[in-house]
Every structure is written in C-alpha cells, then in structure tokens.
Design a protein around this motif. Structure first.
Motif, short mmCIF file in Angstrom:
data_model
loop_
_atom_site.label_atom_id
_atom_site.label_comp_id
_atom_site.label_asym_id
_atom_site.label_seq_id
_atom_site.Cartn_x
_atom_site.Cartn_y
_atom_site.Cartn_z
N VAL A 150 0.84 -1.21 0.00
CA VAL A 150 0.00 0.00 0.00
C VAL A 150 0.87 1.26 0.00
O VAL A 150 0.63 2.19 -0.78
N HIS A 151 1.90 1.29 0.84
CA HIS A 151 2.73 2.48 0.94
C HIS A 151 3.65 2.63 -0.27
O HIS A 151 3.95 3.76 -0.69
N ILE A 152 4.11 1.52 -0.85
CA ILE A 152 4.90 1.61 -2.07
C ILE A 152 4.04 2.13 -3.22
O ILE A 152 4.48 2.96 -4.02
N HIS A 153 2.79 1.68 -3.30
CA HIS A 153 1.88 2.18 -4.33
C HIS A 153 1.70 3.69 -4.18
O HIS A 153 1.73 4.44 -5.17
N GLY A 154 1.53 4.16 -2.93
CA GLY A 154 1.36 5.59 -2.70
C GLY A 154 2.61 6.37 -3.08
O GLY A 154 2.52 7.45 -3.69
N ALA A 155 3.79 5.84 -2.75
CA ALA A 155 5.04 6.54 -3.08
C ALA A 155 5.25 6.57 -4.59
O ALA A 155 5.68 7.59 -5.14
N ARG A 156 4.95 5.47 -5.27
CA ARG A 156 5.11 5.44 -6.73
C ARG A 156 4.18 6.45 -7.41
O ARG A 156 4.56 7.12 -8.38
N ARG A 157 2.98 6.56 -6.88
CA ARG A 157 2.02 7.50 -7.46
C ARG A 157 2.54 8.93 -7.38
O ARG A 157 2.29 9.75 -8.28
N LYS A 158 3.28 9.24 -6.31
CA LYS A 158 3.77 10.60 -6.11
C LYS A 158 5.14 10.85 -6.72
O LYS A 158 5.47 11.99 -7.08
N LEU A 159 5.97 9.80 -6.81
CA LEU A 159 7.35 9.97 -7.25
C LEU A 159 7.63 9.41 -8.63
O LEU A 159 8.72 9.62 -9.17
N GLY A 160 6.66 8.68 -9.19
CA GLY A 160 6.85 8.08 -10.51
C GLY A 160 6.84 6.57 -10.42
O GLY A 160 7.43 5.99 -9.51
N SER A 161 6.18 5.95 -11.37
CA SER A 161 6.00 4.50 -11.34
C SER A 161 7.32 3.74 -11.50
O SER A 161 7.43 2.57 -11.11
N ASP A 162 8.34 4.40 -12.06
CA ASP A 162 9.62 3.73 -12.29
C ASP A 162 10.60 3.91 -11.14
O ASP A 162 11.69 3.35 -11.17
N PHE A 163 10.21 4.68 -10.12
CA PHE A 163 11.17 5.01 -9.06
C PHE A 163 11.46 3.81 -8.16
O PHE A 163 12.61 3.46 -7.92
N ILE A 164 10.42 3.17 -7.64
CA ILE A 164 10.60 1.98 -6.81
C ILE A 164 10.30 0.76 -7.68
O ILE A 164 9.21 0.65 -8.23
N GLN A 165 11.28 -0.12 -7.80
CA GLN A 165 11.13 -1.29 -8.66
C GLN A 165 11.05 -2.57 -7.84
O GLN A 165 11.51 -2.62 -6.69
N ASN A 166 10.45 -3.58 -8.43
CA ASN A 166 10.16 -4.82 -7.72
C ASN A 166 10.86 -6.00 -8.39
O ASN A 166 10.88 -6.11 -9.61
N VAL A 167 11.46 -6.86 -7.58
CA VAL A 167 11.94 -8.15 -8.05
C VAL A 167 10.99 -9.18 -7.45
O VAL A 167 10.97 -9.39 -6.24
N ARG A 168 10.16 -9.75 -8.30
CA ARG A 168 9.07 -10.60 -7.82
C ARG A 168 9.58 -11.71 -6.91
O ARG A 168 10.51 -12.43 -7.22
N GLY A 169 8.95 -11.81 -5.76
CA GLY A 169 9.30 -12.84 -4.79
C GLY A 169 10.54 -12.53 -3.96
O GLY A 169 10.89 -13.31 -3.08
N VAL A 170 11.19 -11.39 -4.23
CA VAL A 170 12.42 -11.05 -3.50
C VAL A 170 12.25 -9.76 -2.71
O VAL A 170 12.43 -9.73 -1.50
N GLY A 171 11.90 -8.67 -3.41
CA GLY A 171 11.75 -7.41 -2.69
C GLY A 171 11.74 -6.21 -3.61
O GLY A 171 11.45 -6.33 -4.80
N TYR A 172 12.12 -5.06 -3.07
CA TYR A 172 12.01 -3.79 -3.77
C TYR A 172 13.35 -3.05 -3.72
O TYR A 172 14.15 -3.24 -2.80
N PHE A 173 13.58 -2.18 -4.71
CA PHE A 173 14.80 -1.37 -4.73
C PHE A 173 14.58 -0.12 -5.56
O PHE A 173 13.63 -0.02 -6.35
N VAL A 174 15.45 0.88 -5.34
CA VAL A 174 15.53 2.01 -6.26
C VAL A 174 16.88 1.88 -6.98
O VAL A 174 17.87 1.47 -6.37
N PRO A 175 16.91 2.18 -8.28
CA PRO A 175 18.15 1.99 -9.03
C PRO A 175 19.27 2.89 -8.52
O PRO A 175 19.04 3.97 -7.99
#
Length: 223
Positions: free
Chosen positions: A192-217
């Motif tokens: 929920v909070h990642i969705h909110g942050a992406r909406r405000k900062l850009g959909s490409d800012f926080i990226q997901n590795v399915r089944g592992v986690g999240y990162f910013v480049p």
C-alpha cells in the motif's frame, strides 16, 4: 527507521519515545540492560539510544558486549554522567556519540540524523536518486525540484530504499523500518505504501523483483 531506546527513567523514556515517534521513527523502548541485549539479539534496529545507569546490566557493559559481537549499529549514549572520564570511557567502549542529560530534543534529533548518515555512508545531508531528493534533517522530499508530500510510512519506505540504492530490501526488512517491535502490521501494508510513493514519485522510481523485494536503481543505472 527503527530506534531502540534503552532508558530506565519513565518520564525521560516516555518523552523521548513520543518525540521520536512524532518525527516518524519506529521506537522500541526497554528499561534495563538485559532487555536491551535481548532486543538487539532478536530484532533489527538502525540506531540505539543507550542510558548508562541501567538495572540488571550497566549501559557500558551492554555497549561492550554489542561491539564484541561485531555489531556496528550506531549507538548514542544518553546519560547524566557528565565527567570527562565518563565521556572518554563511553566513546572508547564503542559509542558513536555521547549526549549529557538534560538534553534538547532538537539537538538529539540532529545527532541521530548525523549518526544514521554516517552509518549508511552518506556524508552529505541530502540524498538524490533519479531526480528524487531527500533531506533526512527536514524530512523534505522533492522530485525534479518540486516538493512531494509523503505520509510518514511512505517516507520510511522511500528513505530506507534511497539509503541503499541498488540493494533489494525484502518486505520484512521494509516492515522492520516502519514499525516498532510488537506493533501490529497489516498484511499488505508495504504494498500500500509503495503504491502511494510510486504515485507521487513516478512508477519507475521503486522497482520490484518478484518474490524477492524492492529497490531504487543506483544513480546512472539503466532502468
């Protein structure tokens, strides 16, 4: 960011915990040295605020034990022991900073931010990734120079990821940075909070590795 507060004085502990929570930190408060060691063995914390005159086990002993286990978590001593010899003893035992009571909460907050920057390898007061700029001192976030308003939980996620660009943080690791020990965590809170942050900062800012986690480049990385 999660902070372990080790303080046996109820009035001081309550005041510090309340102030830090208002600043967006997740705070776990324990009141003796044995409880501090148990918490540090069981949970992840980004920083410790450590009183010295504790029941069961003195703060210096807790600090020495922590460093003997090669744990590099930043520790700020908060104590009424104001002698030069006591300061030297605390710093030599492995403290990153030493604050004498009574202290100003704004100054303590600045010392916490400084210690967290040093521990993450960021000497500069601001962090920038992909046009997103974060100032931990003011908790201000901008995207391409425009201010962005994040909720406290959204900010916690964004800060944790920006402090380690390129590193993948699991859902559990992100939850640890948003909530104090024992707080109830809803099943989809990270998403929920990642969705909110992406909406405000850009959909490409926080990226997901399915089944592992999240990162910013990392800065300069191709996305």
């Amino acid at each position: 960011m999660r902070i372990l507060l080790v303080e046996d004085d109820a009035m001081i502990g309550d005041a510090v915990r309340t102030s830090l929570r208002q600043d967006g930190y997740a705070v776990e408060w324990v009141r003796d040295g044995r409880a501090a060691e148990a918490a540090l063995s069981a949970e992840h914390f980004d920083l410790v605020l450590l009183d010295l005159g504790l029941p069961d086990k003195d703060g210096i002993a807790v600090l020495q034990s922590l460093r003997q286990r090669k744990q590099t978590i930043p520790v700020i001593v908060i104590t009424a022991r104001d002698g030069v010899g006591e300061r030297i003893k605390g710093l030599d035992a492995g403290a990153d900073d030493y604050v004498v009571k009574p202290f100003d909460m704004d100054e303590l907050g600045a010392r916490i931010r400084s210690a967290l920057r040093r521990s993450s390898g960021h000497a500069e007061p601001e962090i920038e990734v992909m046009g997103v700029r974060l100032n931990p001192a003011t908790r201000e976030v901008t995207r391409d120079g425009r201010p962005v308003m994040l909720s406290a939980r959204e900010y916690a996620v964004v800060e944790a990821l920006m402090l380690r660009p390129g590193a993948i943080l699991s859902r559990a690791q992100l939850e640890e940075r948003m909530y104090a020990w024992g707080e109830e965590v809803e099943s989809n809170t990270v998403e929920v909070h990642i969705h909110g942050a992406r909406r405000k900062l850009g959909s490409d800012f926080i990226q997901n590795v399915r089944g592992v986690g999240y990162f910013v480049p990392k800065p300069g990385a191709k996305t």
